[in-house]
Motif scaffolding. Structure first.
Motif, PDB file in Angstrom:
ATOM      1  N   LEU A  26      -1.153   0.967  -7.779  1.00 37.53           N
ATOM      2  CA  LEU A  26      -1.299   0.009  -6.990  1.00 37.53           C
ATOM      3  C   LEU A  26      -1.931  -1.149  -7.372  1.00 37.53           C
ATOM      4  CD1 LEU A  26      -5.005   1.950  -5.736  1.00 37.53           C
ATOM      5  CD2 LEU A  26      -2.840   0.792  -4.427  1.00 37.53           C
ATOM      6  N   GLU A  27      -1.241  -0.760  -8.766  1.00 36.97           N
ATOM      7  CA  GLU A  27      -1.275  -2.601  -9.836  1.00 36.97           C
ATOM      8  C   GLU A  27      -0.048  -3.751  -8.643  1.00 36.97           C
ATOM      9  OE1 GLU A  27      -2.866  -2.097 -12.430  1.00 36.97           O
ATOM     10  OE2 GLU A  27      -2.212  -4.334 -12.742  1.00 36.97           O
ATOM     11  N   GLN A  28       0.828  -2.618  -8.384  1.00 34.99           N
ATOM     12  CA  GLN A  28       2.205  -3.470  -7.946  1.00 34.99           C
ATOM     13  C   GLN A  28       1.731  -3.745  -6.137  1.00 34.99           C
ATOM     14  OE1 GLN A  28       3.080  -5.195  -9.815  1.00 34.99           O
ATOM     15  NE2 GLN A  28       5.367  -5.426 -10.092  1.00 34.99           N
ATOM     16  N   PHE A  29       1.088  -3.086  -5.625  1.00 33.12           N
ATOM     17  CA  PHE A  29      -0.215  -3.819  -4.088  1.00 33.12           C
ATOM     18  C   PHE A  29      -0.844  -5.176  -4.144  1.00 33.12           C
ATOM     19  CE2 PHE A  29      -2.039  -2.480  -0.773  1.00 33.12           C
ATOM     20  CZ  PHE A  29      -0.990  -2.456   0.063  1.00 33.12           C
ATOM     21  N   GLY A  30      -2.331  -4.568  -5.110  1.00 29.41           N
ATOM     22  CA  GLY A  30      -3.202  -5.073  -5.117  1.00 29.41           C
ATOM     23  C   GLY A  30      -3.270  -5.650  -6.302  1.00 29.41           C
TER      24      GLY A  30
END
Ligand code: MN
Ligand code: MN
Length: 288
Positions: A26-30
């Motif tokens: 999720l770090e690279q999603f949001g």
């Protein structure tokens, strides 16, 4: 205009669900270095850009970042498939479900509970995405440098994710996403240096007497290097205020009326240095 192509930019093969890894991705999603931040950063710069070459570059990369968002979001969704069904259908006992959600070693239980296993626009700690991640200033020689730094950070986060992912299919997809950030960084570097001159940014030059000076603001073990040594630099060993040769005081011109008011305030709040009053601290200590 945007049209949606039903296929991903890169094939995603996830071997098995893994909610803990989903949460890290999720770090690279949001997250601040994530794909949504990148897409919005370049999209807004593209809309405001007048140079046809840079406008096209920014729209192309913004659109590719949205394609990356789709890839990373799809991986998160695949990794959460188990948790999503389990949460929705409650096929396990409460205790088993709780254990399966919290046994992953990070905040995956929080994001699973809040978002039902779907890709959430949060970072890996559950912090909501914010437009404050985007630091566009509207001057290409400054924004391109910021874009270069953003791509550098995204590259590093992908590298760390690759190091913790053991699924070969995910490693490969993350390797593609990481590599594209390197390519974007190269394009932004070329775009920056195709503007000449590009340093310093903007139109105003620096004040000459302060532009190539290094102030040594500490004493002892002073390190010298190309950042403060050589023909580019004047190294000031012991800089004294004020470096402009003035008295180093702050002054302002105010009206006669304001001077009267300020004097009254200064007199009312003046410290009396000749007294030693008993205070709450003295009374409370029992020694007053
Ligand atoms: Mn990307
Ligand atoms: Mn990129």
């Amino acid at each position: 205009m945007f049209v949606h192509n039903k296929r991903l930019q890169y094939t995603v093969r996830v071997a098995a669900p893994n909610p803990g890894l989903a949460n890290l991705l999720l770090e690279q999603f949001g997250g601040p270095q994530g794909e949504l931040a990148a897409a919005c950063r370049y999209f807004t710069q593209a809309v405001g850009e007048d140079d046809p070459g840079r406008k096209d570059l920014l729209f192309d990369i913004a659109t590719e970042e949205l394609s990356h968002l789709e890839i990373i979001g799809s991986i998160v969704a695949m990794l959460n498939k188990g948790a999503k069904g389990q949460l929705a259908e409650a096929v396990e006992s409460e205790a088993d479900l709780y254990r399966s959600l919290t046994g992953c070693g990070n905040d995956s239980h929080t994001t699973a509970l809040l978002y039902g296993g779907g890709p959430a626009l949060t970072n890996s700690a559950g912090v909501p995405w914010t437009a404050a991640y985007i630091d566009t200033i509207g001057e290409p020689t400054a924004d391109l440098r910021s874009n270069i730094a953003a791509e550098a950070r995204a590259k590093i986060v992908y590298e760390r994710l690759i190091n913790v992912a053991d699924d070969p299919g995910i490693k490969e997809a993350l390797g593609f996403l990481m590599t594209r950030e390197i390519a974007h960084q190269k394009s932004f570097e070329k775009a920056l240096h195709s503007i000449q001159p590009n340093f310093p940014q903007g139109k105003l030059p620096g004040v000459p007497e302060f532009t190539n000076v290094y102030y040594n603001m500490s004493s002892g073990n002073d390190a010298r290097g190309p950042w403060n040594d050589g023909s580019d630099w004047k190294f000031v060993e012991d800089p004294q205020p004020a470096v402009d040769g003035g008295d180093g005081l702050a002054t302002v011109g105010v009206s006669a009326d304001d001077i009267e008011v300020l004097k009254a305030m200064a007199s009312r709040t003046a410290s009396n240095t000749s007294t030693d009053p008993a205070t709450g601290a003295d009374l409370g200590s029992g020694q007053a």
